[in-house]
Scaffold this active site. Sequence first.
Site, mmCIF file in Angstrom:
data_model
loop_
_atom_site.group_PDB
_atom_site.id
_atom_site.type_symbol
_atom_site.label_atom_id
_atom_site.label_comp_id
_atom_site.label_asym_id
_atom_site.label_seq_id
_atom_site.Cartn_x
_atom_site.Cartn_y
_atom_site.Cartn_z
ATOM 1 N N GLU A 108 0.826 -1.212 0.000
ATOM 2 C CA GLU A 108 0.000 0.000 0.000
ATOM 3 C C GLU A 108 0.856 1.257 0.000
ATOM 4 O O GLU A 108 1.954 1.269 0.564
ATOM 5 C CB GLU A 108 -0.893 0.012 1.250
ATOM 6 C CG GLU A 108 -1.906 -1.106 1.236
ATOM 7 C CD GLU A 108 -2.803 -1.106 2.471
ATOM 8 O OE1 GLU A 108 -2.884 -0.076 3.159
ATOM 9 O OE2 GLU A 108 -3.407 -2.162 2.730
ATOM 10 N N CYS A 127 3.192 8.350 1.378
ATOM 11 C CA CYS A 127 3.689 7.381 2.362
ATOM 12 C C CYS A 127 3.844 6.042 1.635
ATOM 13 O O CYS A 127 2.888 5.558 1.025
ATOM 14 C CB CYS A 127 2.651 7.286 3.481
ATOM 15 S SG CYS A 127 3.043 6.041 4.704
ATOM 16 N N CYS A 134 5.002 -7.187 7.543
ATOM 17 C CA CYS A 134 6.016 -6.713 8.490
ATOM 18 C C CYS A 134 6.199 -7.729 9.610
ATOM 19 O O CYS A 134 5.232 -8.297 10.115
ATOM 20 C CB CYS A 134 5.577 -5.367 9.087
ATOM 21 S SG CYS A 134 6.834 -4.650 10.176
ATOM 22 N N CYS A 138 3.513 -4.844 15.518
ATOM 23 C CA CYS A 138 2.865 -3.905 16.447
ATOM 24 C C CYS A 138 1.360 -4.201 16.439
ATOM 25 O O CYS A 138 0.746 -4.260 15.372
ATOM 26 C CB CYS A 138 3.108 -2.464 16.012
ATOM 27 S SG CYS A 138 4.860 -2.074 15.800
ATOM 28 N N CYS A 141 -1.490 -2.208 14.440
ATOM 29 C CA CYS A 141 -1.220 -1.980 13.028
ATOM 30 C C CYS A 141 -1.701 -3.181 12.210
ATOM 31 O O CYS A 141 -1.363 -4.326 12.519
ATOM 32 C CB CYS A 141 0.287 -1.774 12.849
ATOM 33 S SG CYS A 141 0.835 -1.874 11.146
ATOM 34 N N GLY A 184 5.868 -2.359 6.491
ATOM 35 C CA GLY A 184 7.241 -2.835 6.658
ATOM 36 C C GLY A 184 8.095 -1.973 7.562
ATOM 37 O O GLY A 184 7.737 -0.839 7.897
ATOM 38 N N GLU A 185 9.207 -2.532 7.984
ATOM 39 C CA GLU A 185 10.211 -1.832 8.800
ATOM 40 C C GLU A 185 11.376 -1.498 7.854
ATOM 41 O O GLU A 185 12.152 -2.390 7.472
ATOM 42 C CB GLU A 185 10.659 -2.734 9.968
ATOM 43 C CG GLU A 185 11.939 -2.329 10.656
ATOM 44 C CD GLU A 185 12.010 -0.875 11.091
ATOM 45 O OE1 GLU A 185 11.223 -0.459 11.931
ATOM 46 O OE2 GLU A 185 12.901 -0.149 10.591
ATOM 47 N N SER A 216 11.221 6.064 8.555
ATOM 48 C CA SER A 216 10.807 5.767 9.922
ATOM 49 C C SER A 216 11.329 4.395 10.354
ATOM 50 O O SER A 216 11.469 3.495 9.530
ATOM 51 C CB SER A 216 9.274 5.793 9.929
ATOM 52 O OG SER A 216 8.764 4.942 10.874
ATOM 53 N N LEU A 240 7.938 5.647 18.517
ATOM 54 C CA LEU A 240 8.241 5.456 19.936
ATOM 55 C C LEU A 240 7.075 4.762 20.659
ATOM 56 O O LEU A 240 7.261 3.731 21.283
ATOM 57 C CB LEU A 240 8.528 6.826 20.561
ATOM 58 C CG LEU A 240 9.106 6.859 21.954
ATOM 59 C CD1 LEU A 240 10.428 6.125 22.033
ATOM 60 C CD2 LEU A 240 9.296 8.318 22.426
ATOM 61 N N HIS A 241 5.930 5.368 20.583
ATOM 62 C CA HIS A 241 4.662 4.831 21.127
ATOM 63 C C HIS A 241 4.624 4.690 22.643
ATOM 64 O O HIS A 241 3.549 4.818 23.236
ATOM 65 C CB HIS A 241 4.287 3.499 20.473
ATOM 66 C CG HIS A 241 4.215 3.589 18.977
ATOM 67 N ND1 HIS A 241 3.475 4.550 18.337
ATOM 68 C CD2 HIS A 241 4.834 2.881 17.996
ATOM 69 C CE1 HIS A 241 3.607 4.411 17.027
ATOM 70 N NE2 HIS A 241 4.442 3.419 16.797
ATOM 71 N N CYS A 358 -1.780 1.561 7.775
ATOM 72 C CA CYS A 358 -1.292 0.830 6.610
ATOM 73 C C CYS A 358 -1.605 -0.646 6.774
ATOM 74 O O CYS A 358 -1.664 -1.159 7.884
ATOM 75 C CB CYS A 358 0.195 1.070 6.399
ATOM 76 S SG CYS A 358 1.246 0.107 7.470
#
Length: 404
Positions: A108, A127, A134, A138, A141, A184-185, A216, A240-241, A358
């Site tokens: 996406e 974005c 991923c 998390c 997500c 993804g990371e 990010s 961070l969250h 996402c």
Amino acid sequence: MPTPVAGTTITVVGGDARPGLSGVSSDALVAWFAERGEPAYRARQVADAVWRGDATTAADIQTLPAALREGLDEAFRFDTVADTELRLSDGGLTEKGLHRLADGALIESVLMHYPARPGQRERHTLCISSQAGCAVGCPFCATGELGFGRDLETAEIVDQVRHAARRLAADKKRLTNVVFMGMGEPLLNLDRVLAAVDALNDPRRFGLGARHITVSTSGVVPGIRRLTALGPQFTLAVSLHAARDALRDVLVPLNRRWPVAEVVAAAREHAAATGRRVTYEATMIAGINDTELDAQAMADLLRGDHAHVNLIPMNPVAHTPWTASPDPVIEAFAATLAAAGVTATIRRNRGQEIGAACGQLAAERAGEPAPAVVARRRARLVDESAHALRGERSHEPAPAGIGE
Ligand code: SF4
């Protein structure tokens, strides 16, 4: 098999092993032509056709001799995106794109339009995704719930940008910013992300200034250190969250591998070495990470840093027990940060900016999990967050497949 091209990695993607042209460096393209006894300006002709976006096969580049056109088509793909479904939201200000790749993988991108305001020109921010799925997982997500599919090729990353730029060009507009905050990371696919940034940055290709590119990470410390050694390439954003380890273990499971203090220390070194402010993102979840205790912990962690915090109400994701924090709670959180000298912005309505939304379209395609699976997931999250809120660290291992 196509002829390997210097400076590119060929990975079999579905049935098509040809690298995407947009991921091939200018020098590698010059070298490809040189091997065929052709001058460097041929590479320029091809790059112009690719980046102007009007060539979909080599046959469209009529200025090239027929034999070269044939060779180009054999060696490269002009587009790595097979098709795209677009969905508009926010009154047309947000365009979500679901892209299907050659092997059927779904990724996406989200194009966000920001109209001009007094003192600020209009902006068009895209974005993009760096992986299909991923591994970080998390829980707020949709991509994390899908799990890991595969790394994207450089051209698959860059072609998301070319598609959006082409849509904007049709309206005589230009893309102004690119953020790697989609699926993804990025720092777990860093070589290809760096090659994609190079393509976006290269004046002979996309030509977007480094200050207009943000990458990010959820906290891959070795990746942050590698970026620091490379010097300023783009703005670094850290998801961070939560500033307390017990809670971050649950919200960003990568924290079980690289705890929050290590992540922030690496980001701090990055800011000091590059002179570039680091941005921190926090998805605000009601009753979970939005308490005064959490605000104070974040203020203590970032006090005195060259940093900025974006607070974003959680996007509704179907399979969590959580909802977004109410506005007054987020405002109070921001006030606590401000009292410690930590600047913060509350972002509204565009939760996609941190990747929280996402994966929702791809998840829709994957189908709804069985009710019992959803119920177990919700119960597990309630249990894990209850332990975390009592300050108990997770005993779960770090997610598999997150590298060294
Ligand atoms: S928020 Fe980012 S790092 Fe976390 S699971 Fe989603 S895509 Fe991966």
